[in-house]
Design a protein around this motif. Structure first.
Motif, PDB file in Angstrom:
ATOM      1  N   ASP A 139       1.034  -1.212  -0.308  1.00 18.94           N
ATOM      2  CA  ASP A 139      -0.420   0.361  -0.023  1.00 18.94           C
ATOM      3  C   ASP A 139       1.039   1.373  -0.569  1.00 18.94           C
ATOM      4  N   ILE A 140       2.068   1.453   0.607  1.00 20.81           N
ATOM      5  CA  ILE A 140       2.719   2.336   0.605  1.00 20.81           C
ATOM      6  C   ILE A 140       4.190   2.485  -0.341  1.00 20.81           C
ATOM      7  N   VAL A 141       3.583   2.001  -0.974  1.00 21.76           N
ATOM      8  CA  VAL A 141       4.712   1.934  -2.027  1.00 21.76           C
ATOM      9  C   VAL A 141       4.176   1.782  -3.612  1.00 21.76           C
ATOM     10  N   LYS A 142       2.634   1.740  -3.180  1.00 24.81           N
ATOM     11  CA  LYS A 142       2.104   1.885  -4.982  1.00 24.81           C
ATOM     12  C   LYS A 142       1.331   3.532  -4.325  1.00 24.81           C
ATOM     13  N   LEU A 143       1.605   4.054  -3.605  1.00 24.27           N
ATOM     14  CA  LEU A 143       0.957   5.643  -3.612  1.00 24.27           C
ATOM     15  C   LEU A 143       2.479   6.133  -3.624  1.00 24.27           C
ATOM     16  N   GLN A 144       3.800   5.659  -3.694  1.00 23.39           N
ATOM     17  CA  GLN A 144       4.972   7.068  -3.563  1.00 23.39           C
ATOM     18  C   GLN A 144       4.802   6.493  -5.120  1.00 23.39           C
ATOM     19  N   ARG A 145       4.530   5.655  -6.015  1.00 22.50           N
ATOM     20  CA  ARG A 145       4.567   5.020  -6.663  1.00 22.50           C
ATOM     21  C   ARG A 145       4.333   6.474  -7.629  1.00 22.50           C
ATOM     22  N   ASN A 146       2.612   5.998  -7.100  1.00 21.13           N
ATOM     23  CA  ASN A 146       1.637   7.149  -7.923  1.00 21.13           C
ATOM     24  C   ASN A 146       2.314   8.700  -7.451  1.00 21.13           C
ATOM     25  N   ASN A 147       3.417   9.244  -7.124  1.00 19.40           N
ATOM     26  CA  ASN A 147       3.618  10.794  -6.093  1.00 19.40           C
ATOM     27  C   ASN A 147       2.640  11.296  -5.242  1.00 19.40           C
ATOM     28  N   ILE A 148       1.882  10.495  -4.274  1.00 21.76           N
ATOM     29  CA  ILE A 148       1.167  11.138  -3.483  1.00 21.76           C
ATOM     30  C   ILE A 148       2.289  11.407  -2.040  1.00 21.76           C
ATOM     31  N   LYS A 149       2.164  12.035  -1.263  1.00 21.89           N
ATOM     32  CA  LYS A 149       3.249  12.526  -0.121  1.00 21.89           C
ATOM     33  C   LYS A 149       2.038  12.179   1.034  1.00 21.89           C
ATOM     34  N   ILE A 150       2.663  10.638   1.192  1.00 21.23           N
ATOM     35  CA  ILE A 150       2.335  10.217   2.324  1.00 21.23           C
ATOM     36  C   ILE A 150       2.158  10.300   3.755  1.00 21.23           C
ATOM     37  N   GLN A 151       3.870  10.599   3.631  1.00 23.67           N
ATOM     38  CA  GLN A 151       4.871  11.876   4.342  1.00 23.67           C
ATOM     39  C   GLN A 151       3.864  12.845   5.599  1.00 23.67           C
ATOM     40  N   ASP A 152       3.755  13.887   4.951  1.00 22.42           N
ATOM     41  CA  ASP A 152       2.543  14.677   5.793  1.00 22.42           C
ATOM     42  C   ASP A 152       1.780  14.303   6.140  1.00 22.42           C
ATOM     43  N   ASN A 153       0.805  14.145   6.162  1.00 26.61           N
ATOM     44  CA  ASN A 153      -0.345  13.191   6.166  1.00 26.61           C
ATOM     45  C   ASN A 153      -0.948  11.092   6.049  1.00 26.61           C
ATOM     46  N   PRO A 154       0.356  10.917   7.311  1.00 28.49           N
ATOM     47  CA  PRO A 154      -0.181   9.641   6.915  1.00 28.49           C
ATOM     48  C   PRO A 154      -1.560   8.313   6.966  1.00 28.49           C
ATOM     49  N   HIS A 155      -2.354   9.137   7.250  1.00 31.42           N
ATOM     50  CA  HIS A 155      -3.744   8.753   7.562  1.00 31.42           C
ATOM     51  C   HIS A 155      -4.345   8.791   6.595  1.00 31.42           C
ATOM     52  N   ILE A 156      -3.797   9.067   4.813  1.00 28.24           N
ATOM     53  CA  ILE A 156      -3.732   8.583   3.364  1.00 28.24           C
ATOM     54  C   ILE A 156      -3.799   7.191   3.006  1.00 28.24           C
ATOM     55  N   SER A 157      -2.937   6.229   3.720  1.00 29.65           N
ATOM     56  CA  SER A 157      -2.837   5.316   3.673  1.00 29.65           C
ATOM     57  C   SER A 157      -2.656   4.516   4.761  1.00 29.65           C
ATOM     58  N   GLN A 158      -3.553   3.329   4.683  1.00 25.99           N
ATOM     59  CA  GLN A 158      -3.456   2.876   5.791  1.00 25.99           C
ATOM     60  C   GLN A 158      -2.553   1.818   6.007  1.00 25.99           C
ATOM     61  N   GLY A 159      -2.110   1.302   4.735  1.00 29.40           N
ATOM     62  CA  GLY A 159      -1.155   0.639   5.164  1.00 29.40           C
ATOM     63  C   GLY A 159       0.382   1.479   5.975  1.00 29.40           C
TER      64      GLY A 159
ATOM     65  N   ILE B 268      17.106  -2.863  -1.007  1.00 28.81           N
ATOM     66  CA  ILE B 268      17.099  -1.421  -1.252  1.00 28.81           C
ATOM     67  C   ILE B 268      15.807  -0.707  -0.325  1.00 28.81           C
ATOM     68  N   TYR B 269      16.130   0.051  -0.121  1.00 30.43           N
ATOM     69  CA  TYR B 269      15.706   1.340   1.046  1.00 30.43           C
ATOM     70  C   TYR B 269      14.801   2.578   1.106  1.00 30.43           C
ATOM     71  N   THR B 270      13.720   2.984   1.534  1.00 33.64           N
ATOM     72  CA  THR B 270      13.061   4.267   1.365  1.00 33.64           C
ATOM     73  C   THR B 270      12.650   4.440   1.764  1.00 33.64           C
ATOM     74  N   GLU B 271      13.082   5.406   2.783  1.00 39.78           N
ATOM     75  CA  GLU B 271      12.539   6.604   4.139  1.00 39.78           C
ATOM     76  C   GLU B 271      12.049   6.945   4.380  1.00 39.78           C
ATOM     77  N   LEU B 272      10.714   7.206   4.862  1.00 40.47           N
ATOM     78  CA  LEU B 272       9.794   7.573   5.848  1.00 40.47           C
ATOM     79  C   LEU B 272      10.662   8.438   6.783  1.00 40.47           C
ATOM     80  N   ASP B 273      10.738   9.808   7.106  1.00 39.93           N
ATOM     81  CA  ASP B 273      10.985  10.971   8.128  1.00 39.93           C
ATOM     82  C   ASP B 273       9.789  11.385   9.003  1.00 39.93           C
ATOM     83  N   LYS B 274      10.110  11.769  10.235  1.00 43.33           N
ATOM     84  CA  LYS B 274       9.272  12.622  10.854  1.00 43.33           C
ATOM     85  C   LYS B 274       7.362  12.118  10.710  1.00 43.33           C
ATOM     86  N   LEU B 275       7.684  10.560  11.266  1.00 41.90           N
ATOM     87  CA  LEU B 275       5.796  10.376  11.375  1.00 41.90           C
ATOM     88  C   LEU B 275       5.999  10.348  12.841  1.00 41.90           C
TER      89      LEU B 275
END
Length: 196
Positions: free
Chosen positions: A111-131, A183-190
């Motif tokens: 779920d997280i990877v799919k939203l990131q590939r669609n350029n959706i900024k989930i880091q600022d609003n983690p409630h967009i992604s259920q994952g 491969i690492y993907t980092e999400l910071d300041k959650l």
């Protein structure tokens, strides 16, 4: 003659099934054998490995898991593999209930990877992604067990997590020994605990 043919077929089927069972037991880590490893790589994998692609059009070819680091403005914890215990318990039994948790974490990862590939900024609003929301909530339980880190923080400190999505891709050439590309993907300041 017909009876002999039937016995031969039964013998071949028995040997084949025994061999496949032996390979499965070997893969679960119940014993070590260089001979079985060679037979597996030279016989079983080239001819009988289908990597679950018969049942899924694009199956994962590796491991996906999460690493978490708890942080304040001045303190950082070590990196914590929040799925390590679940993975170890799931490998200990063929029918472990932890397999469902592994599947759930895999769904969160996808779920997280799919939203990131669609350029959706989930880091600022983690409630967009259920994952992502699930992983942040699970991290709160993990945080409760971090007594060493909790002793370093002050009551006025905000606590946030750095979340690393780890994707270990298995090489696709079945004739080579298993190797992984990580491969690492980092999400910071959650934020876990946000003090105003």
């Amino acid at each position: 003659m017909k009876k002999l043919y039937h016995y031969f077929v039964y013998l071949v089927l028995l040997l084949y099934c025994s061999f496949i069972f032996l390979i499965q037991v070997y893969d679960q880590g119940y014993f070590k054998s260089d001979t079985i490893q060679q037979i597996k790589e030279n016989y079983a994998l080239p001819f009988f490995e289908q990597n679950w692609s018969m049942f899924s059009p694009n199956p994962p070819m590796g491991n996906h898991y999460f690493l978490v680091q708890f942080c304040t403005a001045t303190q950082k914890s070590d990196l914590i593999d929040i799925q390590q215990l679940i993975r170890m318990r799931s490998y200990s039994s063929f029918f472990s209930i932890d397999q469902r948790l592994k599947k759930y974490f895999s769904g969160c990862f996808n779920d997280i990877v799919k939203l990131q590939r669609n350029n959706i900024k989930i880091q600022d609003n983690p409630h967009i992604s259920q994952g992502l929301e699930s992983i942040v909530n699970y991290s709160k339980f993990v945080f409760q067990n971090q007594a060493d880190f909790q002793s370093l923080i002050q009551p006025q400190d905000s606590v946030f997590i750095k979340l690393f999505l780890v994707d270990e891709q298995l090489n696709t050439d079945i004739h080579l020994p298993k190797t992984y590309t990580t491969i690492y993907t980092e999400l910071d300041k959650l934020f876990l605990i946000q003090q105003h």
